[in-house]
Write a protein that holds these residues in place. Structure first.
Motif, PDB file in Angstrom:
ATOM      1  N   LEU A  83      45.978  38.281  49.898  1.00 20.00           N
ATOM      2  CA  LEU A  83      45.540  38.751  48.591  1.00 20.00           C
ATOM      3  C   LEU A  83      44.027  38.896  48.584  1.00 20.00           C
ATOM      4  O   LEU A  83      43.309  38.048  49.113  1.00 20.00           O
ATOM      5  CB  LEU A  83      45.964  37.770  47.505  1.00 20.00           C
ATOM      6  CG  LEU A  83      47.459  37.558  47.349  1.00 20.00           C
ATOM      7  CD1 LEU A  83      47.716  36.476  46.306  1.00 20.00           C
ATOM      8  CD2 LEU A  83      48.161  38.843  46.966  1.00 20.00           C
ATOM      9  N   ASN A  84      43.549  39.993  47.991  1.00 16.49           N
ATOM     10  CA  ASN A  84      42.115  40.241  47.899  1.00 16.49           C
ATOM     11  C   ASN A  84      41.776  40.598  46.460  1.00 16.49           C
ATOM     12  O   ASN A  84      42.284  41.573  45.916  1.00 16.49           O
ATOM     13  CB  ASN A  84      41.711  41.380  48.838  1.00 16.49           C
ATOM     14  CG  ASN A  84      40.220  41.616  48.829  1.00 16.49           C
ATOM     15  OD1 ASN A  84      39.449  40.685  49.046  1.00 16.49           O
ATOM     16  ND2 ASN A  84      39.821  42.847  48.583  1.00 16.49           N
ATOM     17  N   TYR A  85      40.917  39.781  45.844  1.00 19.75           N
ATOM     18  CA  TYR A  85      40.493  40.000  44.465  1.00 19.75           C
ATOM     19  C   TYR A  85      39.149  40.717  44.466  1.00 19.75           C
ATOM     20  O   TYR A  85      38.245  40.338  45.211  1.00 19.75           O
ATOM     21  CB  TYR A  85      40.363  38.661  43.736  1.00 19.75           C
ATOM     22  CG  TYR A  85      39.776  38.781  42.353  1.00 19.75           C
ATOM     23  CD1 TYR A  85      40.583  39.115  41.277  1.00 19.75           C
ATOM     24  CD2 TYR A  85      38.418  38.576  42.136  1.00 19.75           C
ATOM     25  CE1 TYR A  85      40.052  39.236  40.009  1.00 19.75           C
ATOM     26  CE2 TYR A  85      37.881  38.697  40.869  1.00 19.75           C
ATOM     27  CZ  TYR A  85      38.701  39.028  39.808  1.00 19.75           C
ATOM     28  OH  TYR A  85      38.178  39.159  38.555  1.00 19.75           O
ATOM     29  N   SER A  86      39.024  41.756  43.667  1.00 24.82           N
ATOM     30  CA  SER A  86      37.726  42.424  43.516  1.00 24.82           C
ATOM     31  C   SER A  86      37.504  42.752  42.041  1.00 24.82           C
ATOM     32  O   SER A  86      38.445  42.957  41.280  1.00 24.82           O
ATOM     33  CB  SER A  86      37.652  43.689  44.373  1.00 24.82           C
ATOM     34  OG  SER A  86      38.668  44.598  44.013  1.00 24.82           O
ATOM     35  N   SER A  87      36.241  42.778  41.645  1.00 21.08           N
ATOM     36  CA  SER A  87      35.899  43.139  40.269  1.00 21.08           C
ATOM     37  C   SER A  87      34.679  44.057  40.285  1.00 21.08           C
ATOM     38  O   SER A  87      33.894  44.036  41.235  1.00 21.08           O
ATOM     39  CB  SER A  87      35.633  41.895  39.428  1.00 21.08           C
ATOM     40  OG  SER A  87      34.521  41.195  39.921  1.00 21.08           O
ATOM     41  N   TRP A  88      34.548  44.850  39.245  1.00 23.98           N
ATOM     42  CA  TRP A  88      33.450  45.800  39.127  1.00 23.98           C
ATOM     43  C   TRP A  88      33.231  46.118  37.666  1.00 23.98           C
ATOM     44  O   TRP A  88      34.079  45.833  36.820  1.00 23.98           O
ATOM     45  CB  TRP A  88      33.734  47.077  39.917  1.00 23.98           C
ATOM     46  CG  TRP A  88      34.901  47.853  39.384  1.00 23.98           C
ATOM     47  CD1 TRP A  88      34.858  48.904  38.514  1.00 23.98           C
ATOM     48  CD2 TRP A  88      36.293  47.627  39.645  1.00 23.98           C
ATOM     49  NE1 TRP A  88      36.132  49.342  38.225  1.00 23.98           N
ATOM     50  CE2 TRP A  88      37.027  48.568  38.916  1.00 23.98           C
ATOM     51  CE3 TRP A  88      36.987  46.707  40.433  1.00 23.98           C
ATOM     52  CZ2 TRP A  88      38.415  48.631  38.944  1.00 23.98           C
ATOM     53  CZ3 TRP A  88      38.371  46.775  40.458  1.00 23.98           C
ATOM     54  CH2 TRP A  88      39.072  47.725  39.718  1.00 23.98           C
ATOM     55  N   GLU A  89      32.102  46.726  37.393  1.00 23.43           N
ATOM     56  CA  GLU A  89      31.778  47.137  36.025  1.00 23.43           C
ATOM     57  C   GLU A  89      32.125  48.607  35.859  1.00 23.43           C
ATOM     58  O   GLU A  89      31.691  49.457  36.644  1.00 23.43           O
ATOM     59  CB  GLU A  89      30.298  46.909  35.749  1.00 23.43           C
ATOM     60  CG  GLU A  89      29.937  47.148  34.292  1.00 23.43           C
ATOM     61  CD  GLU A  89      28.498  46.786  34.004  1.00 23.43           C
ATOM     62  OE1 GLU A  89      27.743  47.693  33.585  1.00 23.43           O
ATOM     63  OE2 GLU A  89      28.146  45.610  34.197  1.00 23.43           O
ATOM     64  N   ASP A  90      32.912  48.922  34.842  1.00 21.16           N
ATOM     65  CA  ASP A  90      33.304  50.295  34.550  1.00 21.16           C
ATOM     66  C   ASP A  90      32.069  51.088  34.123  1.00 21.16           C
ATOM     67  O   ASP A  90      31.326  50.660  33.236  1.00 21.16           O
ATOM     68  CB  ASP A  90      34.361  50.305  33.433  1.00 21.16           C
ATOM     69  CG  ASP A  90      34.915  51.685  33.183  1.00 21.16           C
ATOM     70  OD1 ASP A  90      34.193  52.504  32.585  1.00 21.16           O
ATOM     71  OD2 ASP A  90      36.060  51.934  33.576  1.00 21.16           O
ATOM     72  N   ARG A  91      31.837  52.228  34.764  1.00 23.56           N
ATOM     73  CA  ARG A  91      30.644  53.043  34.477  1.00 23.56           C
ATOM     74  C   ARG A  91      30.632  53.592  33.059  1.00 23.56           C
ATOM     75  O   ARG A  91      29.584  53.701  32.434  1.00 23.56           O
ATOM     76  CB  ARG A  91      30.541  54.196  35.460  1.00 23.56           C
ATOM     77  CG  ARG A  91      30.228  53.754  36.852  1.00 23.56           C
ATOM     78  CD  ARG A  91      30.125  54.929  37.778  1.00 23.56           C
ATOM     79  NE  ARG A  91      30.047  54.473  39.158  1.00 23.56           N
ATOM     80  CZ  ARG A  91      30.265  55.223  40.195  1.00 23.56           C
ATOM     81  NH1 ARG A  91      30.560  56.498  40.032  1.00 23.56           N
ATOM     82  NH2 ARG A  91      30.180  54.733  41.412  1.00 23.56           N
ATOM     83  N   SER A  93      32.564  52.510  30.196  1.00 19.36           N
ATOM     84  CA  SER A  93      32.624  51.556  29.092  1.00 19.36           C
ATOM     85  C   SER A  93      31.746  50.326  29.299  1.00 19.36           C
ATOM     86  O   SER A  93      31.463  49.605  28.342  1.00 19.36           O
ATOM     87  CB  SER A  93      34.073  51.100  28.872  1.00 19.36           C
ATOM     88  OG  SER A  93      34.496  50.327  29.975  1.00 19.36           O
ATOM     89  N   GLY A  94      31.363  50.071  30.533  1.00 17.64           N
ATOM     90  CA  GLY A  94      30.588  48.865  30.818  1.00 17.64           C
ATOM     91  C   GLY A  94      31.434  47.607  30.922  1.00 17.64           C
ATOM     92  O   GLY A  94      30.919  46.526  31.170  1.00 17.64           O
ATOM     93  N   ALA A  95      32.740  47.751  30.715  1.00 20.42           N
ATOM     94  CA  ALA A  95      33.645  46.601  30.775  1.00 20.42           C
ATOM     95  C   ALA A  95      33.860  46.167  32.227  1.00 20.42           C
ATOM     96  O   ALA A  95      33.812  46.988  33.144  1.00 20.42           O
ATOM     97  CB  ALA A  95      34.988  46.952  30.143  1.00 20.42           C
ATOM     98  N   THR A  96      34.091  44.891  32.409  1.00 19.65           N
ATOM     99  CA  THR A  96      34.398  44.378  33.737  1.00 19.65           C
ATOM    100  C   THR A  96      35.871  44.628  34.036  1.00 19.65           C
ATOM    101  O   THR A  96      36.738  44.282  33.236  1.00 19.65           O
ATOM    102  CB  THR A  96      34.089  42.873  33.830  1.00 19.65           C
ATOM    103  OG1 THR A  96      32.705  42.689  33.562  1.00 19.65           O
ATOM    104  CG2 THR A  96      34.417  42.334  35.208  1.00 19.65           C
ATOM    105  N   ARG A  97      36.134  45.264  35.148  1.00 20.40           N
ATOM    106  CA  ARG A  97      37.504  45.541  35.600  1.00 20.40           C
ATOM    107  C   ARG A  97      37.766  44.714  36.840  1.00 20.40           C
ATOM    108  O   ARG A  97      36.847  44.340  37.566  1.00 20.40           O
ATOM    109  CB  ARG A  97      37.673  47.020  35.948  1.00 20.40           C
ATOM    110  CG  ARG A  97      37.323  47.965  34.836  1.00 20.40           C
ATOM    111  CD  ARG A  97      38.427  48.026  33.849  1.00 20.40           C
ATOM    112  NE  ARG A  97      38.120  49.054  32.856  1.00 20.40           N
ATOM    113  CZ  ARG A  97      38.642  49.078  31.683  1.00 20.40           C
ATOM    114  NH1 ARG A  97      39.494  48.153  31.318  1.00 20.40           N
ATOM    115  NH2 ARG A  97      38.342  50.018  30.830  1.00 20.40           N
ATOM    116  N   SER A  98      39.036  44.469  37.106  1.00 23.39           N
ATOM    117  CA  SER A  98      39.385  43.721  38.311  1.00 23.39           C
ATOM    118  C   SER A  98      40.761  44.160  38.806  1.00 23.39           C
ATOM    119  O   SER A  98      41.544  44.761  38.068  1.00 23.39           O
ATOM    120  CB  SER A  98      39.397  42.219  38.033  1.00 23.39           C
ATOM    121  OG  SER A  98      40.404  41.902  37.104  1.00 23.39           O
ATOM    122  N   LYS A  99      41.001  43.866  40.078  1.00 21.76           N
ATOM    123  CA  LYS A  99      42.319  44.144  40.649  1.00 21.76           C
ATOM    124  C   LYS A  99      42.556  43.194  41.805  1.00 21.76           C
ATOM    125  O   LYS A  99      41.623  42.649  42.398  1.00 21.76           O
ATOM    126  CB  LYS A  99      42.447  45.598  41.106  1.00 21.76           C
ATOM    127  CG  LYS A  99      41.652  45.939  42.342  1.00 21.76           C
ATOM    128  CD  LYS A  99      41.937  47.358  42.783  1.00 21.76           C
ATOM    129  CE  LYS A  99      41.120  47.712  44.015  1.00 21.76           C
ATOM    130  NZ  LYS A  99      41.438  49.037  44.507  1.00 21.76           N
TER     131      LYS A  99
END
Length: 141
Positions: A83-91, A93-99
């Motif tokens: 399993l690999n968790y990653s997160s980023w900031e949506d360009r 909306s600025g919201a933090t996304r993850s998968k």
């Protein structure tokens, strides 16, 4: 040491998508679904067919090229990976996304209801390399 290895049996939901990195490494993205299971009071497990679980996975290198030639939409596969968790900031909306995705170590057709022919690709064989610094309960490669 934490081990986040997973084994999943599922059905490929779309044809795998291949791309190359800037250095020429093959990267293949794969989407698949597996049945959700429910445990009853008596300890028996049952598939919940109307509520599948969807997963994404990624395969690298020669194995990615082999998967592209071998695995297609609708095939039932067995996948072993981490399993690999990653997160980023949506360009936008600025919201933090993850998968969470699965970095696939091994993949092959499930043979419970199918057969297959295996062709060896000698150019992509990864020979295990012995390590000198392994724990007593670990394999040396």
């Amino acid at each position: 040491m934490v081990d986040n290895t997973v084994t999943i049996v599922g059905t490929v939901t779309m044809d795998p998508e291949m791309r190359k990195t800037g250095t020429g490494m093959s990267v293949l993205n794969l989407n698949f679904a597996g049945p959700k299971k429910r445990r009853f009071v008596d300890g028996q497990w049952e598939n919940v067919d109307d509520d599948p679980q969807y997963f994404t996975g990624v395969v690298f290198g020669q194995q990615a090229e082999n998967v592209e030639k071998s695995i297609t939409r609708g095939m039932r596969v067995i996948i072993v990976g981490k399993l690999n968790y990653s997160s980023w900031e949506d360009r936008e909306s600025g919201a933090t996304r993850s998968k969470i995705e699965i970095i696939i170590d091994e993949i092959g057709p499930a043979l419970k209801w199918a057969t297959t022919n295996i062709n060896s690709d000698s150019t992509g064989i990864d020979e295990p390399m012995a390590r000198e610094n392994y724990e007593e309960d670990e394999a040396p490669f």
